[in-house]
Design an enzyme around this catalytic site. Structure first.
Site, mmCIF file in Angstrom:
data_model
loop_
_atom_site.group_PDB
_atom_site.id
_atom_site.type_symbol
_atom_site.label_atom_id
_atom_site.label_comp_id
_atom_site.label_asym_id
_atom_site.label_seq_id
_atom_site.Cartn_x
_atom_site.Cartn_y
_atom_site.Cartn_z
ATOM 1 N N ASP A 107 0.787 -1.190 -0.042
ATOM 2 C CA ASP A 107 0.022 0.063 -0.106
ATOM 3 C C ASP A 107 0.866 1.190 -0.021
ATOM 4 O O ASP A 107 2.072 1.202 0.475
ATOM 5 C CB ASP A 107 -1.007 -0.053 1.190
ATOM 6 C CG ASP A 107 -2.341 0.839 0.889
ATOM 7 O OD1 ASP A 107 -1.906 2.007 0.858
ATOM 8 O OD2 ASP A 107 -3.180 0.108 1.131
ATOM 9 N N ASN A 108 0.399 2.319 -0.786
ATOM 10 C CA ASN A 108 1.206 3.593 -0.725
ATOM 11 C C ASN A 108 0.426 4.612 0.302
ATOM 12 O O ASN A 108 0.997 5.734 0.214
ATOM 13 C CB ASN A 108 1.612 4.080 -2.148
ATOM 14 C CG ASN A 108 0.023 4.658 -2.661
ATOM 15 O OD1 ASN A 108 -1.006 4.368 -1.980
ATOM 16 N ND2 ASN A 108 0.304 5.070 -3.743
ATOM 17 N N TYR A 139 -10.945 6.851 -13.481
ATOM 18 C CA TYR A 139 -11.518 5.804 -12.802
ATOM 19 C C TYR A 139 -11.983 4.826 -13.676
ATOM 20 O O TYR A 139 -11.513 3.514 -13.636
ATOM 21 C CB TYR A 139 -12.166 6.144 -11.628
ATOM 22 C CG TYR A 139 -12.562 4.999 -10.562
ATOM 23 C CD1 TYR A 139 -11.720 4.568 -9.795
ATOM 24 C CD2 TYR A 139 -13.848 4.410 -10.610
ATOM 25 C CE1 TYR A 139 -12.082 3.715 -8.897
ATOM 26 C CE2 TYR A 139 -14.199 3.312 -9.792
ATOM 27 C CZ TYR A 139 -13.297 2.896 -8.986
ATOM 28 O OH TYR A 139 -13.585 1.799 -7.939
ATOM 29 N N LEU A 170 -6.244 -4.645 -5.318
ATOM 30 C CA LEU A 170 -7.274 -4.075 -4.944
ATOM 31 C C LEU A 170 -6.712 -2.305 -4.878
ATOM 32 O O LEU A 170 -7.505 -1.540 -4.368
ATOM 33 C CB LEU A 170 -7.803 -4.241 -3.467
ATOM 34 C CG LEU A 170 -8.906 -5.345 -3.378
ATOM 35 C CD1 LEU A 170 -8.565 -6.675 -3.795
ATOM 36 C CD2 LEU A 170 -9.220 -5.386 -1.862
#
Ligand code: NAD
Ligand code: UDP
Length: 337
Positions: free
Chosen positions: A35-36, A147, A75
């Site tokens: 994760d960032n 998106y 995800l």
């Protein structure tokens, strides 16, 4: 019993990712979260860090990643319109370059890869409810396109890697999901309404509130993820995962006010550009191929989410109270002659 595997979850500190990590650990797997922290919260995975089978790495998936794993759930991507529109180019990079990096990793280690795709693939749908064979109605140059088109391109990449390299892919089209571990400032409708109601602030309905969504509780969704990932090789998706019970946004506001006993008033704000007017999944495919359907009704899921946010807000309030007040700080005494 499933065999224990080493599983990569990108976006593991986010809302859905953190629930998925917990579930995979409970099932006896080793889990690596990438994760960032763009929208993720460290506290979502804080409890998992004491588990020796869990590892968390700060990494942006638009950069390649090389560690060997048995399975990948992709995800990583901001999911709330407010957040994915904050840096649209970064959203596109995450969706497209991120997907390519993970597909290359899956190819290198010959492992299954799952894509968290979305009902936004259908845009503002002209067919209702939405079936997987519907190609959608997306504005390719609108504010949501980073998106929608990013996720559409990712789906294309997944199916091309499958065709060209016989990669084992699993593509889930997720419909609006809610539950604990959403960020209080996430910006999506369920968390916004609950937080506003609990704080006694105005409930912000965008447009006239007649637009519809179908809300799925997070535990139901995660069960769908697991079933899809562990399904036969020829089940690739895309497969709709969501709760077909459809509500207007106004219904949701009324329900949240009722359930919280809030005195909040409803206010009406402008409807964002290209906001889909209606959305409901046809889940016949998920039922037939995965034996899956949601079991948590909206009221029950909302109650668990309200309980979660009540605790979160009271912890946040206590933290503010325990900060030294200006008057409690020893004053600097200046001596004037
Ligand atoms: P979220 O914003 O809570 O979680 C996304 C996570 O991805 C965050 O932890 C974020 O920090 C991380 N992330 C973002 N960009 C990254 C990058 N470049 N590299 C590494 N990590 C990155 O959102 P969520 O609701 O948990 O959604 C998870 C996934 O499911 C997303 O891909 C989203 O598109 C998809 N999805 C969710 C819903 C829903 O209703 N929750 C609906 C449709 C699709
Ligand atoms: N919405 C709203 N008030 C809010 C947040 C969202 O009325 O405070 C509306 C939004 O315009 C949309 C629906 O609720 O019609 C769902 O929005 P959300 O951002 O949760 O997800 P979306 O389905 O649009 O991606």
């Amino acid at each position: 019993m499933l065999k224990s595997k080493s599983i990569l979850v990108t976006g593991g500190a986010g809302f859905l990712g953190s629930h998925l990590c917990s579930r995979l650990l409970a099932d006896g797997h080793q889990v690596l979260s990438l994760d960032n922290y763009y929208t993720g919260q460290h506290k979502n995975i804080a409890k998992l860090l004491s588990n020796p089978n869990f590892k968390s790495v700060n990494h942006d998936i638009s950069e390649p990643f090389f560690e060997k794993v048995d399975e990948i759930y992709n995800l990583a991507c901001p999911a709330s319109p407010v957040h994915y529109q904050k840096d649209r180019i970064q959203t596109m990079k995450t969706s497209v370059i991120g997907a390519m990096n993970l597909l290359n990793l899956a190819r290198k280690h010959n492992c299954r890869i799952f894509q968290a795709s979305t009902s936004e693939i259908y845009g503002d749908p002209e067919q209702h409810p939405q079936q997987e064979k519907y190609w959608g109605n997306v504005n390719p140059i609108g504010p949501r396109a980073c998106y929608d088109e990013g996720k559409r391109c990712a789906e294309t990449l997944f199916f091309d890697y499958q065709r060209q390299f016989d990669l084992e892919i699993k593509v889930a089209r997720i419909f609006n999901t809610y539950g604990p571990n959403m960020h209080p400032d996430d910006g999506r409708v369920v968390s916004n309404f609950i937080v506003q109601a609990l704080k006694g602030e105005p409930i912000t309905i965008y447009g006239d509130g007649t637009q519809t969504r179908s809300f799925c509780y997070v535990d139901d969704l995660v069960e769908g993820f697991i079933r899809l990932m562990n399904s036969a090789k020829d089940i690739t998706g895309p497969i709709n995962l969501g709760n077909p019970a459809e509500f207007t946004v106004r219904d949701l506001a009324t329900k949240v006010i009722e359930m919280t006993g809030s005195k909040s008033k409803i206010i009406y704000l402008d409807l964002p550009t290209d906001d889909p007017t209606r959305r409901r999944p046809d889940i016949s495919r998920a039922k037939a191929e995965l034996g899956w359907q949601p079991v948590v009704p909206l009221e029950m899921g909302l109650q668990m989410t309200i309980d979660y946010f009540e605790k979160e807000l009271s912890v946040a309030a206590k933290a503010v109270m325990s900060k030294p007040h200006q008057a409690d700080i020893t004053p600097v005494i200046t001596v004037h002659n």
